[in-house]
Design a protein around this motif. Sequence first.
Motif: not given
Length: 591
Positions: A341-367
């Motif tokens: 279920f976590s795999a299937l629900l991840l797809i559902v979540i991604l359909l809604g938030v994938a466009p917002l990932m464009a604003y995620l800073p590389i520096a935040s990923m490092a942190a």
Amino acid sequence: MNLPSRGVLLRVLPFLAWWPRVGRASLRADMLAGLIGAAVVLPQGLAFATLAGMPPEYGLYCAMVPTVVAALWGSSLHAVSGPTNAVSLVVFATVSMLAEPGSAHYVQLVLTLSFMSGVIMLSLGVLRLGTLVNFISHTVVVGFTAGAAMLILGAQLRNFFGVDIPRNLSFLRTLEAFALQVASIQPYVLLVAAATLASGILARRYFQQLPYMIAAMLAGSILAYALNRTLGAEYTGIRTLGALPGALPPLSHPDFELENLRKLLAIAVAITVLGLTEAVSIGRAIALKSGQRIDGNQEFIGQGLSNIVASFFSGYPVSASFNRSGLNYEAGARTPLAAAFSALLLIVILLGVAPLMAYLPIASMAAILFLVAWGLIDFGSIRTIVRASRPETAVLALTFAATLLLELEFAILVGVTLSLIVYLGRTSHPSMRSLVPDPRHATRKMAQIEPGLAECPQLKILRIEGSIYFGAVDHIDTHFDTLRETNPKQKHLLLMSKSINFIDVAGAELLAHEAERRKQMGGQLYFYSLRQPVHDMLERSGHIAEIGRANVFAGKHEAIAGVFARLDRSICGSCRVRIFNECAALPPARS
């Protein structure tokens, strides 16, 4: 269905064993646990893929089809597979030497690596070699993961501080390059990274109901967006992730070119060792809480199939995740459907938030990866190891150093080799203690010799604690020589044998030779409480006849009575020790 047919079917389709547990209540519990797991793996997947040198979306793809396959074909009810920090680090540290991280060639090699490690895992499981993972000690895993944490920190210095550090440098060279670049630290990049790190720490400490990684990503993204909008991205130097290609994993395929297979073989073995160690260790750790029995061979099969599938669905090598598995259990998961279920629900979540990932800073990923690295260091286990054992501490330190200084595919092998050396060192020196009947107890139970307790002048009673095998033969033989040279009048030797767990041909020959030497002295070699496997080995090797079947006794009282009858009565007549019950029947000692 007869039992053999059912056994074969359960090996091919193991999920049939737990499928009867599925009901309305379990589905509800699994769905809720799956939703929590999907929320947690979203930032983890992005972070771990970045750590592995892969495009960020590949970390999310790893948490889809491979997770479902591992859940259905593994043996754990609660373990959740997907991208993990340690495996991601090994992928980056090894494959980056062969291709530029993030490039098409790099991705192709990693897909091939996933397939190769999956085939090795599956083969080990089919061949019923699940016990091999037991040769990797807890100390090695603790040392390796602590070293991996330091490598993660080193690899992310460039993104956390916004400095230009070349890739593919060793850990020490990375620190040296960073020291030379301190004056070039970009303040706004550092500000975003520090804010992300602080937000994650505060959320994990004070708002435990909120996934701390998501809180950290939101805080860093909002701050970076505000700074870039106000000052401009060219001025701040804050780079962002960019939009994800899509929510569904595209089909992919490994590269079966022989030269690439040759280059990746050693890496695939290292990934196999690490991945299986993680999966089985995590499964067993959670099984201790749930009361479930884990089948190591089935876990090998599940992980093997999962990695093979990952190579065809845009994934990289996967294993069980301790964080997500523990969370899955605590969230109330009943069956492996929670992971599906976590795999299937991840797809559902991604359909809604994938466009917002464009604003995620590389520096935040490092942190976030800094937080992951800190969580990898098991300070409690390190303190316990250091307090408890010097040899284990040496294994821990050398494994840690090997992880930092050597290629990672060899670091685990170094740790395993060191653990085996320590183990062989211990088992090659079994404890041997001289015993006497203790007059302070009515039953005259055996006690180790201490002041006030005397020995029989004709009989040495010895307890051997450990196995008598080729590695221990020299140590035991030397002790036997010392006993004969120190007190040649003790011609008889009685071995209390219930602590002798195992004996091989070399050990059987040693005992037969000692029996012969005792006979030449005018004495005998005896045993009591001999374990059945040891007795069987002496029978099969033919050495029991040389020792003498009459010299093997079932228990202590029978043994002492039997040996006492063979003692020299002239010596007994003047003996004042008289420690055996049988001595009471002798005439008073002559002056």
